[in-house]
Design an enzyme around this catalytic site. Structure first.
Site: not given
Ligand SMILES: [Mg+2]
Length: 267
Positions: A20, A22, A198
């Site tokens: 991923d 960000d 995240d």
């Molecule tokens: Mg993310």
């Protein structure tokens, strides 16, 4: 209670890496355009891709165009907009689209409901809308109500919740599907998948990787189906650097052994 920090093991086999962007490779900023990918992280990503025969892809809610700007001059295999657009190792793109009249109708409705609300931002993507409310947390339920009202009108749309953002996107599109698509083709196929993310959108990716008995790594402390955790973005950077160092060391040993065997045969 905080979840136990179960650090991932040192990876010593043939892996396919999925990241991923960000909150995983870059620290979150008040505005998505403010994030930066540090040079040394970019360097380690490039090395890891090289050491894995190119089996490294980014899987993000951002568009492919945006991701390319952050990683240039590299053009990694990538799934953008949660997998609604995807580019394979050969540069071939697969892009899902929504009818123009549907996009127009949704845009009009969202603008009439949300455009005048301070701190709420409507981000339009090629086949999705992201409604950001990081700067207006008190409007969360109103933003959600609007998103739900849109999705209720179209059977082909679904909602995706993220950190201070809710997205309206085509159904059947998620990061898990993107992992499966990459894993069905070279250079990813036959390798063990590793996925780092995240946010809630990454849970589908963790689930897919778990199905391959791969390595799912949640960045942060929230509930997850990932099997391992790293604390934050700097911990991801340190993990990445450590893996690259290990793989480089292994490659050097293999190369020295091959040189020695070739030398022995020549005697
Ligand atoms: Mg993310």
């Amino acid at each position: 209670m905080e979840a136990a920090l179960n650090k991932p093991p040192l990876l010593t086999g043939q892996y396919a890496f999925f990241f991923d962007f960000d909150g995983t490779l870059v620290k979150l900023k008040p505005h998505p355009s403010q994030v930066t990918l540090p040079d040394n992280v970019q360097h380690h990503l490039r090395k890891l891709a090289d050491l894995s025969q190119g089996a490294l892809a980014l899987i993000s809610g951002r568009s492919i165009n945006e991701l390319d700007k952050f990683t240039q001059p590299e053009h990694y295999p990538v799934a953008g907009v949660h997998g609604a657009e995807r580019r394979d190792i050969n540069g071939q793109q697969f892009i899902l689209s929504l009818p123009t009249n549907q996009m127009n109708a949704i845009r009009q409705q969202l603008q009439s409901w949300l455009a005048d609300i301070d701190g709420v931002q409507i981000e339009e993507k090629p086949m999705a809308f992201a409604l950001h409310y990081r700067h207006a947390p008190d409007r969360e339920s109103w933003v959600h109500d609007c998103a739900e009202a849109i999705v209720a009108q179209y059977a082909d749309l679904t909602l995706q919740q993220g950190k201070c953002v809710v997205e309206i996107k085509p159904g059947g599109v998620n990061k898990g599907e993107a992992v499966h698509q990459f894993m069905a083709e070279p250079p990813f196929s036959g390798r063990i998948p590793v996925f780092l993310g995240d946010d809630l959108t990454d849970e589908a990716g963790f689930d897919a990787v778990n199905q391959y008995h791969g390595v799912s790594i949640k960045v942060g402390q929230e509930a997850t189906c990932a099997r391992w955790r790293l604390e934050d973005v700097p911990a991801v950077w340190a993990w990445l650097s450590g893996q690259v160092a290990y793989f480089e060391q292994q490659r050097a040993i293999t190369s020295r052994r091959a040189d020695y065997e070739s030398f022995s045969r020549s005697l």
